[in-house]
Structures are given as structure tokens and as C-alpha cells.
Design a protein around this motif. Structure first.
Motif, short mmCIF file in Angstrom:
data_model
loop_
_atom_site.label_atom_id
_atom_site.label_comp_id
_atom_site.label_asym_id
_atom_site.label_seq_id
_atom_site.Cartn_x
_atom_site.Cartn_y
_atom_site.Cartn_z
N ARG A 196 0.84 -1.21 0.00
CA ARG A 196 0.00 0.00 0.00
C ARG A 196 0.87 1.26 0.00
O ARG A 196 0.53 2.26 -0.66
CB ARG A 196 -0.94 -0.01 1.21
CG ARG A 196 -2.03 -1.07 1.12
CD ARG A 196 -3.08 -0.92 2.21
NE ARG A 196 -4.13 -1.92 2.06
CZ ARG A 196 -4.15 -3.08 2.70
NH1 ARG A 196 -3.17 -3.39 3.55
NH2 ARG A 196 -5.14 -3.93 2.51
N ILE A 197 1.97 1.22 0.73
CA ILE A 197 2.90 2.34 0.71
C ILE A 197 3.51 2.50 -0.68
O ILE A 197 3.63 3.61 -1.21
CB ILE A 197 4.01 2.14 1.78
CG1 ILE A 197 3.39 2.24 3.18
CG2 ILE A 197 5.14 3.15 1.60
CD1 ILE A 197 4.34 1.88 4.31
N GLU A 208 1.57 6.60 -7.03
CA GLU A 208 0.47 7.48 -7.40
C GLU A 208 0.77 8.95 -7.09
O GLU A 208 0.15 9.85 -7.67
CB GLU A 208 -0.81 7.04 -6.72
CG GLU A 208 -1.30 5.68 -7.25
CD GLU A 208 -2.60 5.21 -6.63
OE1 GLU A 208 -2.99 5.78 -5.58
OE2 GLU A 208 -3.21 4.27 -7.19
N HIS A 209 1.71 9.20 -6.13
CA HIS A 209 2.08 10.58 -5.80
C HIS A 209 3.43 10.96 -6.41
O HIS A 209 3.96 12.03 -6.14
CB HIS A 209 2.11 10.78 -4.29
CG HIS A 209 0.75 10.76 -3.66
ND1 HIS A 209 0.10 9.59 -3.30
CD2 HIS A 209 -0.11 11.78 -3.34
CE1 HIS A 209 -1.08 9.87 -2.79
NE2 HIS A 209 -1.23 11.19 -2.80
N ALA A 219 5.66 13.60 -1.55
CA ALA A 219 4.20 13.79 -1.68
C ALA A 219 3.45 12.66 -1.00
O ALA A 219 2.41 12.88 -0.38
CB ALA A 219 3.82 13.88 -3.15
N ALA A 220 3.97 11.43 -1.10
CA ALA A 220 3.32 10.29 -0.45
C ALA A 220 3.37 10.41 1.06
O ALA A 220 2.44 10.00 1.76
CB ALA A 220 3.99 8.99 -0.90
N ALA A 221 4.46 11.00 1.58
CA ALA A 221 4.59 11.16 3.03
C ALA A 221 3.47 12.02 3.60
O ALA A 221 2.92 11.72 4.66
CB ALA A 221 5.95 11.78 3.35
N PHE A 250 11.82 10.80 -9.54
CA PHE A 250 11.31 9.45 -9.23
C PHE A 250 10.82 8.76 -10.50
O PHE A 250 10.18 9.38 -11.34
CB PHE A 250 10.16 9.56 -8.23
CG PHE A 250 9.47 8.25 -7.96
CD1 PHE A 250 9.95 7.37 -7.02
CD2 PHE A 250 8.32 7.90 -8.67
CE1 PHE A 250 9.31 6.16 -6.79
CE2 PHE A 250 7.68 6.70 -8.45
CZ PHE A 250 8.18 5.82 -7.49
N SER A 251 11.13 7.48 -10.63
CA SER A 251 10.61 6.69 -11.75
C SER A 251 10.60 5.22 -11.37
O SER A 251 11.37 4.78 -10.50
CB SER A 251 11.46 6.89 -13.01
OG SER A 251 12.79 6.42 -12.80
N LEU A 252 9.71 4.48 -11.99
CA LEU A 252 9.62 3.04 -11.76
C LEU A 252 10.55 2.30 -12.72
O LEU A 252 10.70 2.68 -13.89
CB LEU A 252 8.19 2.54 -11.98
CG LEU A 252 7.16 2.87 -10.91
CD1 LEU A 252 5.79 2.36 -11.35
CD2 LEU A 252 7.53 2.26 -9.57
#
Length: 307
Positions: A20-21, A27-28, A33-35, A68-70
Motif C-alpha cells: 500500500r505504501i 500514485e504521488h 508527496a506520499a509522506a 522518481f521513476s519506476l
């Protein structure tokens, strides 16, 4: 030596928390931003992500000056996680509906314009659905065959009504109605005042004709191959308008033009030779998420259409 993930089977609650994290980070588009959304610090997220990558033995994302990138593996894992969470939502929805009166939407999609007889039958279906489950919100609409197929497979619709010329994996088909499709022209066409004997194969092969716009069965393809297909229209009502213009001949079911035949606005050409079968099918997903709704609506269709 191939590395193996150390994530257990089945997934632990801790693994689900890490996933979930991971989804929140994706998504952020980053840790910071996720924090804010998760209510934890950026450094804590970094620790959790490192733990997830260690447990999976995969590099999921890149972070640094470039942003950031996947990674490719990260993209695959993200899609799989989203499917996993969607299945959880589906399970919760199913459990919540068990033992309860059906509610929410019941979606019926039709690919063809229905004649009076079929409209009356469908009205009876709607009547029975409403009386049996008055809290259901009925959605009855028209769409293309391909869009209805996608809606059924994605559980966005519960039942579809369309011709089953080409069946696809994952759906099941049951014939509800069958009739013949005849070649016809309007009273504005040069063929209207000619007898069938006066119309040669060459006449039919050179006249402008309308194609149904979909792949049909072999009999239909054989009939269409004899014509000069210079226009296209799938829906019966739009195809009928093209034929009524007097500029085209084309195939239509007699049920959709009977009134025009009675009024002398159209005629059928060589009915003993120029026809092919049309079958309307009730189509559902084999493993539908809202199985109770699908079972109910198919039972009612079976009753009303004497299937």
C-alpha cells in the motif's frame, strides 16, 4: 543463480502494508508527496520501500536528481498490486451483498435497435426485475458490440444483447431470438418497380449497397460478396435510412421494415434467394463479479423469452 523473493505465501499483513505504501509512492510520484498523504516521514517511507525491495529481491524504483521513476519490474509489480487490491474490493462487495436484497446498478446493454415485439419482451423483463428487486437502479442503453464485450469482461455491465457471429473467450452466449435478414430497396430505387425475374445477378452486383459494418456468419458473407458494397452502417435504423434514400440496396430484418412494406415505401428483393440468418443472443461473463445479479437477470430472460 536466480534470486527468489522472500515474501511469504500467503501475503502477511506487513507485506500488504508495504504494498500500500508502494502504491501511494507511485500514485504521488515520489516519497515526499506520499509522506504527506500517508502521515509518515519521508525517511520512514524510504525504509519501508527498501524493505519491500529486499523482500521481493527486485529493484522497484529509481530516485535521485533525475526524479522518481519506476523500473520495468516496478511497473509490472504496480499493475499486479492494483489487480490484487481490486480483487479485494470485489471480494468485499460480494460479501456485503450476500444475504441482502440486491441493490446498486443493473446494467443491460443492447447493440441493435429493438423492434416492437422485442421491446415488449424487454419491458416485461424490466417489470419483473423491478418487482423482484425494487432497490436496483436499472441502466438500459445501447452501444457497439466491441464496447459491450469490454464492459461485460470488466464487470461494467451485467448482460448484453447482440448478434453472436463471433464469440470471444470469457463470455457465454444464449440465443434469444432468430429471424431472416432480407435484401431490400426503397420505392425511390430503380429496382422497386422491377420484378425479381427482371433483376439479374449483374444488376445486384453493380448497384450501390450497404455493408452491415461487422463480421457476420458465412451465409451472410456469401450474400454480401455478391454486392457492390459502397457504404457502411451497422445499426438497423441508420441502415434503413440509407436504403430509404433510394441510392442503396441493403439487408434488413423484415420486422424492422414491415410498416414500410405495408405502406409501399420498401420492397424485398428475391426473398427466396437473397437472405441470411440473424440471431440475437443474451451474453454474460462466465465468471461475473456480481454473480447474483447476473443469475437473476438471466433467469428472468429465460422466463420471458421461453429459453
Amino acid at each position: 543463480m536466480q534470486r527468489k523473493s522472500i515474501i511469504p505465501k500467503p501475503l502477511s499483513e506487513y507485506d500488504l502494508r508495504l504494498l500500500r505504501i508502494f502504491v501511494a509512492v507511485v500514485e504521488h510520484n515520489g516519497f515526499s508527496a506520499a509522506a504527506n498523504t500517508l502521515g509518515i516521514t519521508r525517511s520512514t517511507i524510504s525504509v519501508h520501500m527498501s524493505n519491500l525491495e529486499t523482500r521481493m529481491q527486485l529493484k522497484l524504483c529509481l530516485r535521485g536528481r533525475a526524479g522518481f521513476s519506476l523500473t520495468e519490474d516496478g511497473q509490472i509489480v504496480y499493475r499486479a498490486v492494483m489487480e490484487l487490491f481490486e480483487s479485494f474490493d470485489g471480494f468485499s462487495l460480494l460479501v456485503n451483498t450476500l444475504g441482502q436484497e440486491l441493490s446498486g446498478e443493473l446494467v443491460i446493454l443492447c447493440a441493435d435497435q429493438l423492434d416492437g415485439t422485442k421491446q415488449q419482451k424487454l419491458a416485461e423483463v424490466i417489470q419483473k426485475v423491478h418487482d423482484l428487486s425494487p432497490h436496483l437502479n436499472l441502466v438500459l442503453d445501447g452501444d457497439s458490440i466491441s464496447d459491450i464485450e469490454r464492459a461485460l469482461l470488466k464487470d461494467k455491465a451485467h448482460i448484453g444483447l447482440f448478434p453472436s457471429y463471433q464469440q470471444i473467450e470469457g463470455l457465454q452466449y444464449k440465443e434469444v431470438f432468430s429471424e431472416k435478414i432480407y435484401l431490400c430497396c426503397s420505392n425511390l430505387h430503380p429496382f422497386f418497380n422491377k420484378t425479381d425475374n427482371e433483376l439479374s445477378e449483374h444488376d445486384l452486383a453493380t448497384a450501390n449497397a450497404v455493408h452491415p459494418g461487422i463480421d457476420i456468419d458465412l451465409e451472410g458473407k456469401s450474400q454480401l460478396s455478391k454486392l457492390n458494397l459502397s457504404a457502411k452502417s451497422y445499426q438497423f435504423d441508420t441502415r434503413k435510412a440509407m436504403i430509404l434514400s433510394g441510392r442503396y440496396i441493403g439487408y434488413l430484418p423484415q420486422s424492422s421494415i414491415q410498416q414500410d412494406l405495408n405502406l409501399g415505401l420498401m420492397r424485398i428483393i428475391k426473398p427466396s434467394e437473397c437472405f441470411y440468418p440473424f440471431t440475437l443472443s443474451m451474453v454474460t461473463k462466465k465468471t461475473a463479479r456480481d454473480s447474483r445479479k447476473v443469475e437473476m437477470i438471466t433467469d428472468i430472460f429465460n422466463q420471458v423469452f421461453n429459453l
